[in-house]
Each structure stands twice: as C-alpha cells, then as structure tokens.
Design an enzyme around this catalytic site. Structure first.
Site, PDB file in Angstrom:
ATOM      1  N   ASP A  70      12.017 -26.264   2.392  1.00  0.00           N
ATOM      2  CA  ASP A  70      11.818 -26.492   3.839  1.00  0.00           C
ATOM      3  C   ASP A  70      11.265 -27.895   4.044  1.00  0.00           C
ATOM      4  OD1 ASP A  70      10.359 -23.173   4.195  1.00  0.00           O
ATOM      5  OD2 ASP A  70      12.467 -23.851   4.152  1.00  0.00           O
ATOM      6  N   ASP A  76       1.480 -28.156   7.575  1.00  0.00           N
ATOM      7  CA  ASP A  76       1.624 -27.388   6.332  1.00  0.00           C
ATOM      8  C   ASP A  76       0.828 -28.060   5.224  1.00  0.00           C
ATOM      9  OD1 ASP A  76       3.238 -25.292   6.870  1.00  0.00           O
ATOM     10  OD2 ASP A  76       5.085 -26.204   6.200  1.00  0.00           O
ATOM     11  N   GLU A  99       2.431 -21.439  -1.462  1.00  0.00           N
ATOM     12  CA  GLU A  99       3.852 -21.656  -1.196  1.00  0.00           C
ATOM     13  C   GLU A  99       4.159 -23.139  -1.240  1.00  0.00           C
ATOM     14  OE1 GLU A  99       5.622 -21.834   2.577  1.00  0.00           O
ATOM     15  OE2 GLU A  99       7.490 -20.929   1.911  1.00  0.00           O
ATOM     16  N   GLU A 100       3.157 -23.966  -0.930  1.00  0.00           N
ATOM     17  CA  GLU A 100       3.400 -25.411  -0.830  1.00  0.00           C
ATOM     18  C   GLU A 100       3.340 -26.118  -2.176  1.00  0.00           C
ATOM     19  OE1 GLU A 100       4.023 -24.917   3.166  1.00  0.00           O
ATOM     20  OE2 GLU A 100       4.511 -26.574   1.834  1.00  0.00           O
ATOM     21  N   ASP A 120       0.046 -18.348   1.467  1.00  0.00           N
ATOM     22  CA  ASP A 120       0.939 -19.222   2.223  1.00  0.00           C
ATOM     23  C   ASP A 120       0.047 -19.837   3.288  1.00  0.00           C
ATOM     24  OD1 ASP A 120       4.212 -18.808   3.795  1.00  0.00           O
ATOM     25  OD2 ASP A 120       2.806 -20.489   3.698  1.00  0.00           O
ATOM     26  N   LEU A 122       0.380 -21.892   5.760  1.00  0.00           N
ATOM     27  CA  LEU A 122       0.805 -21.916   7.161  1.00  0.00           C
ATOM     28  C   LEU A 122       2.213 -21.343   7.250  1.00  0.00           C
ATOM     29  CD1 LEU A 122      -0.674 -22.680   9.709  1.00  0.00           C
ATOM     30  CD2 LEU A 122       0.486 -24.862   9.700  1.00  0.00           C
ATOM     31  N   ASP A 123       2.280 -20.013   7.293  1.00  0.00           N
ATOM     32  CA  ASP A 123       3.590 -19.343   7.313  1.00  0.00           C
ATOM     33  C   ASP A 123       4.163 -19.363   8.729  1.00  0.00           C
ATOM     34  OD1 ASP A 123       5.484 -17.376   5.827  1.00  0.00           O
ATOM     35  OD2 ASP A 123       5.096 -16.518   7.799  1.00  0.00           O
ATOM     36  N   GLU A 281       3.658 -13.375   0.564  1.00  0.00           N
ATOM     37  CA  GLU A 281       4.061 -12.854   1.875  1.00  0.00           C
ATOM     38  C   GLU A 281       4.173 -11.330   1.783  1.00  0.00           C
ATOM     39  OE1 GLU A 281       7.575 -15.420   2.470  1.00  0.00           O
ATOM     40  OE2 GLU A 281       6.587 -16.298   4.199  1.00  0.00           O
TER      41      GLU A 281
HETATM   42  P1  P6P Z   1      14.480 -16.450   9.763  1.00  0.00           P
HETATM   43  C1  P6P Z   1       9.121 -18.363   8.536  1.00  0.00           C
HETATM   44  O1  P6P Z   1       9.842 -19.491   8.102  1.00  0.00           O
HETATM   45  C2  P6P Z   1       9.363 -17.215   7.553  1.00  0.00           C
HETATM   46  O2  P6P Z   1       8.998 -17.577   6.273  1.00  0.00           O
HETATM   47  C3  P6P Z   1       8.586 -15.980   8.000  1.00  0.00           C
HETATM   48  O3  P6P Z   1       7.378 -16.312   8.610  1.00  0.00           O
HETATM   49  C4  P6P Z   1       9.544 -15.318   8.961  1.00  0.00           C
HETATM   50  O4  P6P Z   1       9.399 -13.913   9.005  1.00  0.00           O
HETATM   51  C5  P6P Z   1      10.919 -15.683   8.381  1.00  0.00           C
HETATM   52  O5  P6P Z   1      10.738 -16.861   7.590  1.00  0.00           O
HETATM   53  C6  P6P Z   1      11.907 -15.974   9.469  1.00  0.00           C
HETATM   54  O6  P6P Z   1      13.156 -16.253   8.853  1.00  0.00           O
HETATM   55  O7  P6P Z   1      15.598 -16.553   8.755  1.00  0.00           O
HETATM   56  O8  P6P Z   1      14.611 -15.196  10.596  1.00  0.00           O
HETATM   57  O9  P6P Z   1      14.230 -17.677  10.587  1.00  0.00           O
END
Ligand code: P6P
Length: 334
Positions: A70, A76, A99-100, A120, A122-123, A281
């Site tokens: 990403d 982040d 995650e980073e 993670d 900043l998810d 996650e």
């Molecule tokens: P999509 C955000 O990037 C993430 O990691 C989660 O927080 C979220 O549930 C998912 O990905 C969203 O993914 O493919 O639906 O955009």
C-alpha cells in the site's frame, strides 16, 4: 445545553485494568498493566495526530510503500514510529510485529520485557483522507518460557494471546479491550486525558440484521459465500438484512460488536487467502469476538486455532453474531 454532570463513579482504563490485576492476585506483577498504559499513551498520541492531520498537512503520501504494497500515508508512518518507541520504552516487550515493518523487532536485552505485541498501527489507512474512522489494532502474547524473544514467540495460535484490543479514531477515540475475561469499551475524555469506561462487558447480540461484506468482489466470491449472501438478501421471510460496509475493519467490527450481524472478508478467486492479516487484524478481532460471545471463523476453521507460518500472512475472516456466523458456516459444510 448544560454541561453533563460527570457521574461520581469515573472508572478509567488504568483503574479498571488494575482492578483486573488485583483479581489475578499475586500472579500479576503489574507488567501487563504498565504495557497497556503504554498502549493507551500511544492511542492518545495517534488520536491527537489523526485529529490534527487535516490541519498540519499529514494527509497525503509519505512516498514509501509497506509490506502490503500500500502507499504509505504519513500518518501510517508516524503512528508506527510512535507505537514502536512507546512499546520499546515501556520495558515490557520482547518482540514487536507491525504491519508497517517487513521484519519483527526483537527488543534489546536492556529494554526487554515479557510480552510480545503484534499490531497494525493505523488500519483502514486508505480512508484517512476521507475522514472515515480508522484504528489501531493490537494483540499481546506472553513470551514463551525461557525465551529471550524470537519470531517463534509470535508464530502461535491466536488462542495463546493474553490480551487484544483496538482503538478507533472517529468523532471520539474508543478503545475496546479484553484481557481474557470479557470485553470492555472506553472513550477518551480529552479534557482528562483518560480513557473512561463507557461500554462495560460488551456482548454481541446473538443475531443481527446487518451484513458487512465488500460486494464489489462478488464476481470473485466462492459459491458458499454467494449462497449465504443470497439467503439473507432474498430471504423467504421477505425481510432482507441491511448492508453496511465502511471499508475500515475497526469501524465495521466495532459496529458489529454493538449492533450485531456479520462482518466478512472472504478468500476468493482473486485473493486466494483473503486480504486481512492473520496476526494483527484477524487474531485480535477474533479474540475480542469470542470474548464478547460471538464466533470468528475462516468459514471452515476457528480463526484462533490457526498456527501462523509468517508474520504477514493473510486469512479469510467471518465474525460477529453467533447465529449469523453459524448460518454462514452451514454453506461451507454442505
Ligand atoms: P477493501 C483497510 O485497508 C483494510 O485493511 C481493512 O481495514 C478493511 O476491512 C479492508 O482493508 C477493506 O478492504 O478491499 O474492501 O477496500
């Protein structure tokens, strides 16, 4: 409106966790309490930066990419650095996984403690610029006996975690935490600088009326998921479920805990093992889900029973109300 009079019983997160520690008696050394204090400080700091981000130009790309490929947003990067420094400084950790960061951090001996934190920082970061709720997700393992800290301390089933939680950054900062005896929610009172107990003993309703999937992936979904979705969108009862999907796991899971229903990020023909990360996650959210009376499964297997092979591996996730997830599992059983 008149200032709401604070109740005389203000229970802060620290006080609540200390009470938990006392329940554990002499076995508790206070280390977990201190570790959770470090996580609280991190959450407050990130909350401040998320809130200010729109003002101090933290929005936008940091020009780097993380393990997921990403685009890394400045928030982040900042959130990861805040979390790593705060956890290392606590003196209570031995292994950190973020995650980073491509590799695990093994804490040097002078700062080493007995906990391993996977997180993670900043998810949901793809939503930062849109002002959508995002969050920090964390899980905590105790170091294995006689271990000085290695990757083996975190390549363990989520069932061996001793605590898990998340902080959701939105109109307020909500920290939801379990140390293995139920789930409690705390709201940051910025004036006090304390997380106050606002959602004691969160219990997921046994059944909800909401499903939360990214149906933009439907053309890639496997049959059990398609059949399940059809059963709740065109039910014989004539009363279909509502669709709610924010695209930020912390926000979608938080709503599921409070309102019930099912959240799913399945594996499909495009994402063979799903998109969400197992260690920081799926495991923490599965830990919380079970502690709140719900079910968290890959469709065929209890998520907390999975033994990770790599710190960034992905897994399919279905979690939420017991009866809703059991309905989904029936389509995998046929
Ligand atoms: P999509 C955000 O990037 C993430 O990691 C989660 O927080 C979220 O549930 C998912 O990905 C969203 O993914 O493919 O639906 O955009």
């Amino acid at each position: 409106a008149t200032e709401s009079v604070p109740s005389s019983e203000i229970i802060t997160l620290t006080r609540h966790v200390l009470h938990d520690q006392m329940r554990l008696g002499a076995a508790a050394t206070g280390d977990l309490t201190l570790l959770l204090t470090a996580i609280q400080v991190t959450s407050k700091f990130i909350a401040t930066n998320v809130r200010k981000a729109r003002l101090i130009n933290l929005i936008g790309l940091a020009g780097d990419t993380n393990i997921s490929g990403d685009e890394q947003k400045k928030l982040d990067v900042l959130s990861n650095d805040i979390m790593v420094n705060s956890l290392r400084a606590s003196g209570k950790t031995a292994v950190l996984v973020s995650e980073e960061l491509e590799d695990a951090i093994i804490i040097e001996e002078k700062n080493r403690g007995k906990y391993c934190v996977v997180f993670d920082p900043l998810d949901g970061s793809s939503n930062i610029d849109a002002g959508v709720n995002i969050g920090t997700i964390f899980g905590i393992y105790k170091l294995r006996p006689n271990s000085e800290g290695s990757i083996k301390d975190v390549l363990r089933p989520g069932s061996e975690m001793v605590a898990a939680g998340y902080t959701m950054y939105g109109s307020s900062a909500n920290l939801v935490l379990s140390t293995g005896s139920g789930v409690n929610g705390y709201t940051l009172d910025a004036a006090l600088g304390e997380f106050i107990l606002t959602h004691p003993d969160i219990q997921i309703p046994p059944r909800g009326k909401i499903y939360s999937f990214n149906e933009g992936n439907a053309m890639f979904f496997h049959p059990p998921v398609l059949e399940y979705l059809k059963s709740i969108k065109y039910p014989a009862s004539g009363k279909p479920y509502s669709a709610r999907y924010i695209g930020s796991m912390v926000a979608d899971v938080h709503r599921t805990f409070l309102y019930g229903g099912i959240f799913g990020y399945p594996d499909d023909k495009k994402n063979k093992t799903g998109k969400l990360r197992l260690l920081y996650e799926a495991f923490p959210m599965a830990f919380l889900t079970e502690q709140a009376g719900g079910i968290a499964t890959t469709g065929t297997k209890r998520i907390l029973d999975i033994i990770p092979e790599g710190i960034h591996e992905r897994c399919p996730v279905f979690l939420g109300s017991k009866e809703d997830v059991q309905d989904l599992m029936k389509f995998y059983a046929v």
